[in-house]
Design a protein around this motif. Sequence first.
Motif, PDB file in Angstrom:
ATOM      1  N   TYR A 134      -3.127   2.939  11.697  1.00  0.00           N
ATOM      2  CA  TYR A 134      -4.238   4.110  11.518  1.00  0.00           C
ATOM      3  C   TYR A 134      -5.129   4.166  12.642  1.00  0.00           C
ATOM      4  O   TYR A 134      -5.497   5.540  12.987  1.00  0.00           O
ATOM      5  N   VAL A 135      -5.479   3.023  13.284  1.00  0.00           N
ATOM      6  CA  VAL A 135      -6.605   3.439  14.211  1.00  0.00           C
ATOM      7  C   VAL A 135      -6.144   4.287  15.335  1.00  0.00           C
ATOM      8  O   VAL A 135      -6.660   5.119  15.840  1.00  0.00           O
ATOM      9  N   ILE A 136      -4.771   3.893  16.021  1.00  0.00           N
ATOM     10  CA  ILE A 136      -4.032   4.739  16.907  1.00  0.00           C
ATOM     11  C   ILE A 136      -3.930   6.111  16.629  1.00  0.00           C
ATOM     12  O   ILE A 136      -4.431   7.015  17.704  1.00  0.00           O
ATOM     13  N   GLY A 137      -3.564   6.295  15.513  1.00  0.00           N
ATOM     14  CA  GLY A 137      -3.331   7.708  14.934  1.00  0.00           C
ATOM     15  C   GLY A 137      -4.602   8.586  14.982  1.00  0.00           C
ATOM     16  O   GLY A 137      -4.639   9.629  15.435  1.00  0.00           O
ATOM     17  N   ALA A 138      -5.737   7.970  14.208  1.00  0.00           N
ATOM     18  CA  ALA A 138      -6.897   8.713  13.978  1.00  0.00           C
ATOM     19  C   ALA A 138      -7.622   8.737  15.264  1.00  0.00           C
ATOM     20  O   ALA A 138      -8.075   9.798  15.751  1.00  0.00           O
ATOM     21  N   ALA A 139      -7.742   7.718  16.063  1.00  0.00           N
ATOM     22  CA  ALA A 139      -8.520   7.774  17.455  1.00  0.00           C
ATOM     23  C   ALA A 139      -7.886   8.642  18.401  1.00  0.00           C
ATOM     24  O   ALA A 139      -8.375   9.369  19.171  1.00  0.00           O
ATOM     25  N   GLY A 140      -6.515   8.624  18.461  1.00  0.00           N
ATOM     26  CA  GLY A 140      -5.794   9.583  19.288  1.00  0.00           C
ATOM     27  C   GLY A 140      -5.765  10.900  19.066  1.00  0.00           C
ATOM     28  O   GLY A 140      -6.282  11.821  19.977  1.00  0.00           O
ATOM     29  N   SER A 141      -5.995  11.371  17.859  1.00  0.00           N
ATOM     30  CA  SER A 141      -6.185  12.793  17.306  1.00  0.00           C
ATOM     31  C   SER A 141      -7.782  13.148  17.584  1.00  0.00           C
ATOM     32  O   SER A 141      -7.906  14.268  18.206  1.00  0.00           O
ATOM     33  N   GLU A 142      -8.594  12.252  17.517  1.00  0.00           N
ATOM     34  CA  GLU A 142     -10.131  12.514  17.757  1.00  0.00           C
ATOM     35  C   GLU A 142     -10.257  12.691  19.326  1.00  0.00           C
ATOM     36  O   GLU A 142     -10.885  13.571  19.494  1.00  0.00           O
ATOM     37  N   ALA A 143      -9.670  11.768  20.013  1.00  0.00           N
ATOM     38  CA  ALA A 143      -9.780  11.978  21.462  1.00  0.00           C
ATOM     39  C   ALA A 143      -9.017  13.160  22.074  1.00  0.00           C
ATOM     40  O   ALA A 143      -9.776  14.034  22.730  1.00  0.00           O
ATOM     41  N   GLU A 178       2.305  -9.404   9.057  1.00  0.00           N
ATOM     42  CA  GLU A 178       2.634  -8.243  10.153  1.00  0.00           C
ATOM     43  C   GLU A 178       2.454  -6.963   9.477  1.00  0.00           C
ATOM     44  O   GLU A 178       1.861  -5.970  10.461  1.00  0.00           O
ATOM     45  N   ASN A 179       2.864  -6.431   8.456  1.00  0.00           N
ATOM     46  CA  ASN A 179       2.795  -5.324   8.053  1.00  0.00           C
ATOM     47  C   ASN A 179       1.111  -4.921   7.881  1.00  0.00           C
ATOM     48  O   ASN A 179       0.803  -3.806   8.227  1.00  0.00           O
ATOM     49  N   ALA A 180       0.412  -5.594   7.437  1.00  0.00           N
ATOM     50  CA  ALA A 180      -1.180  -5.381   7.459  1.00  0.00           C
ATOM     51  C   ALA A 180      -1.485  -5.356   8.721  1.00  0.00           C
ATOM     52  O   ALA A 180      -2.348  -4.236   8.933  1.00  0.00           O
ATOM     53  N   MET A 181      -1.315  -5.945   9.614  1.00  0.00           N
ATOM     54  CA  MET A 181      -1.693  -5.878  11.176  1.00  0.00           C
ATOM     55  C   MET A 181      -1.272  -4.698  11.609  1.00  0.00           C
ATOM     56  O   MET A 181      -1.986  -3.846  12.202  1.00  0.00           O
ATOM     57  N   SER A 182      -0.024  -3.998  11.519  1.00  0.00           N
ATOM     58  CA  SER A 182       0.540  -2.823  11.881  1.00  0.00           C
ATOM     59  C   SER A 182       0.102  -1.617  11.323  1.00  0.00           C
ATOM     60  O   SER A 182      -0.270  -0.843  11.939  1.00  0.00           O
ATOM     61  N   LEU A 183      -0.220  -1.879  10.061  1.00  0.00           N
ATOM     62  CA  LEU A 183      -0.988  -0.885   9.197  1.00  0.00           C
ATOM     63  C   LEU A 183      -2.549  -0.495   9.528  1.00  0.00           C
ATOM     64  O   LEU A 183      -2.483   0.930  10.005  1.00  0.00           O
ATOM     65  N   ILE A 184      -2.969  -1.450  10.219  1.00  0.00           N
ATOM     66  CA  ILE A 184      -4.398  -1.320  10.656  1.00  0.00           C
ATOM     67  C   ILE A 184      -4.359  -0.574  12.049  1.00  0.00           C
ATOM     68  O   ILE A 184      -5.057   0.446  12.460  1.00  0.00           O
ATOM     69  N   ALA A 185      -3.419  -1.138  12.988  1.00  0.00           N
ATOM     70  CA  ALA A 185      -3.421  -0.515  14.363  1.00  0.00           C
ATOM     71  C   ALA A 185      -2.764   0.703  14.215  1.00  0.00           C
ATOM     72  O   ALA A 185      -3.121   1.785  14.800  1.00  0.00           O
ATOM     73  N   GLU A 221     -16.759  10.760  12.142  1.00  0.00           N
ATOM     74  CA  GLU A 221     -17.153   9.191  11.537  1.00  0.00           C
ATOM     75  C   GLU A 221     -16.889   9.025  10.029  1.00  0.00           C
ATOM     76  O   GLU A 221     -16.255   8.083   9.481  1.00  0.00           O
ATOM     77  N   GLN A 222     -17.272  10.041   9.249  1.00  0.00           N
ATOM     78  CA  GLN A 222     -16.860  10.026   8.056  1.00  0.00           C
ATOM     79  C   GLN A 222     -15.454  10.039   7.467  1.00  0.00           C
ATOM     80  O   GLN A 222     -15.125   9.001   6.665  1.00  0.00           O
ATOM     81  N   ARG A 223     -14.695  10.777   8.302  1.00  0.00           N
ATOM     82  CA  ARG A 223     -13.334  10.729   8.040  1.00  0.00           C
ATOM     83  C   ARG A 223     -12.602   9.238   8.438  1.00  0.00           C
ATOM     84  O   ARG A 223     -11.790   8.908   7.723  1.00  0.00           O
ATOM     85  N   PHE A 224     -12.902   8.931   9.825  1.00  0.00           N
ATOM     86  CA  PHE A 224     -12.401   7.542   9.966  1.00  0.00           C
ATOM     87  C   PHE A 224     -13.019   6.410   9.025  1.00  0.00           C
ATOM     88  O   PHE A 224     -11.987   5.699   8.704  1.00  0.00           O
ATOM     89  N   ASP A 225     -14.182   6.423   8.670  1.00  0.00           N
ATOM     90  CA  ASP A 225     -14.552   5.385   7.661  1.00  0.00           C
ATOM     91  C   ASP A 225     -13.806   5.470   6.438  1.00  0.00           C
ATOM     92  O   ASP A 225     -13.450   4.449   5.869  1.00  0.00           O
ATOM     93  N   TYR A 226     -13.805   6.695   5.797  1.00  0.00           N
ATOM     94  CA  TYR A 226     -12.913   6.881   4.797  1.00  0.00           C
ATOM     95  C   TYR A 226     -11.427   6.216   4.622  1.00  0.00           C
ATOM     96  O   TYR A 226     -11.134   5.788   3.865  1.00  0.00           O
ATOM     97  N   GLY A 227     -10.879   6.582   5.624  1.00  0.00           N
ATOM     98  CA  GLY A 227      -9.364   6.394   5.999  1.00  0.00           C
ATOM     99  C   GLY A 227      -9.445   4.861   5.969  1.00  0.00           C
ATOM    100  O   GLY A 227      -8.536   4.329   5.469  1.00  0.00           O
ATOM    101  N   LEU A 228     -10.480   4.273   6.727  1.00  0.00           N
ATOM    102  CA  LEU A 228     -10.115   2.743   7.060  1.00  0.00           C
ATOM    103  C   LEU A 228     -10.363   1.963   5.805  1.00  0.00           C
ATOM    104  O   LEU A 228      -9.894   1.030   5.407  1.00  0.00           O
TER     105      LEU A 228
END
Length: 241
Positions: free
Chosen positions: A163-172, A154-161, A221-228
Motif C-alpha cells: 500500500y505504502v509503495i503504491g501510494a507514495a510512488g504515485s504521489e511522488a 507475512e501477508n499483513a507486512m506485505s499488505l502494508i508495504a 494526506e487525507q487520501r493516504f490516511d484514509y487508505g492506511l
Amino acid sequence: MAETKKAKKKPESVWTRPARAKREQPSLGREQIVDAALELLDAEGLDGLSMRRLGTRLNSGATSVYWHVTNKDELLELALDRVMGEVRVPAPDGGGWRDAVAGYARSLRTMIHRHPWTVPLFGVQPMIGPNATRVLEEVIVAFDGAGLTGMDLENAMSLIADYVIGAAGSEASWQNTRDAATGEDWLETLAPYLAEIADRHPRLTAHIRDVWARETADVLEQRFDYGLSCVLAGIEAHRPR
C-alpha cells in the motif's frame, strides 16, 4: 531429440558475496561510492546512474568502483539499503500495534518521497541489507499484539508495504512531474475541457471541481490516511480469534 533444459541462474546479492581481503582494498571506500550514487539517483533517478558516470563523479577509475560492486544491480542494492536506514518503526507501546505499524508506514512513505527512484526496486531483490533487516525486525515487533504468525504475519507486512509503495510512488510521480502545479492551476487549464464533457459525465466533472479546488497537499494526506486506516482495519478484521 530431447530438448536441453536451460540451467537455472543462481540468484546473487552484494550482501552474500565473500568479503575481499583488506590489504587489497583501494583508497576509495564503499561508503564514498554509495554517497556518489545517491547524489546521482536523487538528482536524476535510475536513468541518471551508470557505472561510467559514477566513476567520473568520483574522479576514479573503474577498477576502484568494481572492487566494491560487480555491476549496477549490486550498487542499487547498496543504495536502497542505505536509504532504508531513514525508516523508523515506533515501538508498540501505549497505542498498540496499529499505531506502531501506522508510524512505520508513514516513515516509509516519507523516505519514498525523498527518494522516488526506490519504487521500482522494491521486490527485485530480497531485503537483506543491514538497514532493511533492522526495519523488518522492528516491523515484526510492531505487529506484537496482533496475534499474527507465519503467513498471516507475512501477508499483513506485505499488505502494508504494498500500500505504502503504491501510494507514495504515485504521489511522488505526480509531485515531481507537475512542477508543483496546484489543483486550482489544473482546474483553470482544464476548465474548457470539463465544460465540454459535463453533459456526458456530470458526476465526474462535479467531483473533479470539488476535489481539485482543495489544497493538493491536504488531499494527498487525507487520501493516504484514509487508505492506511482501511488497510489496518482489514488486517484487524482478519486477525485470528
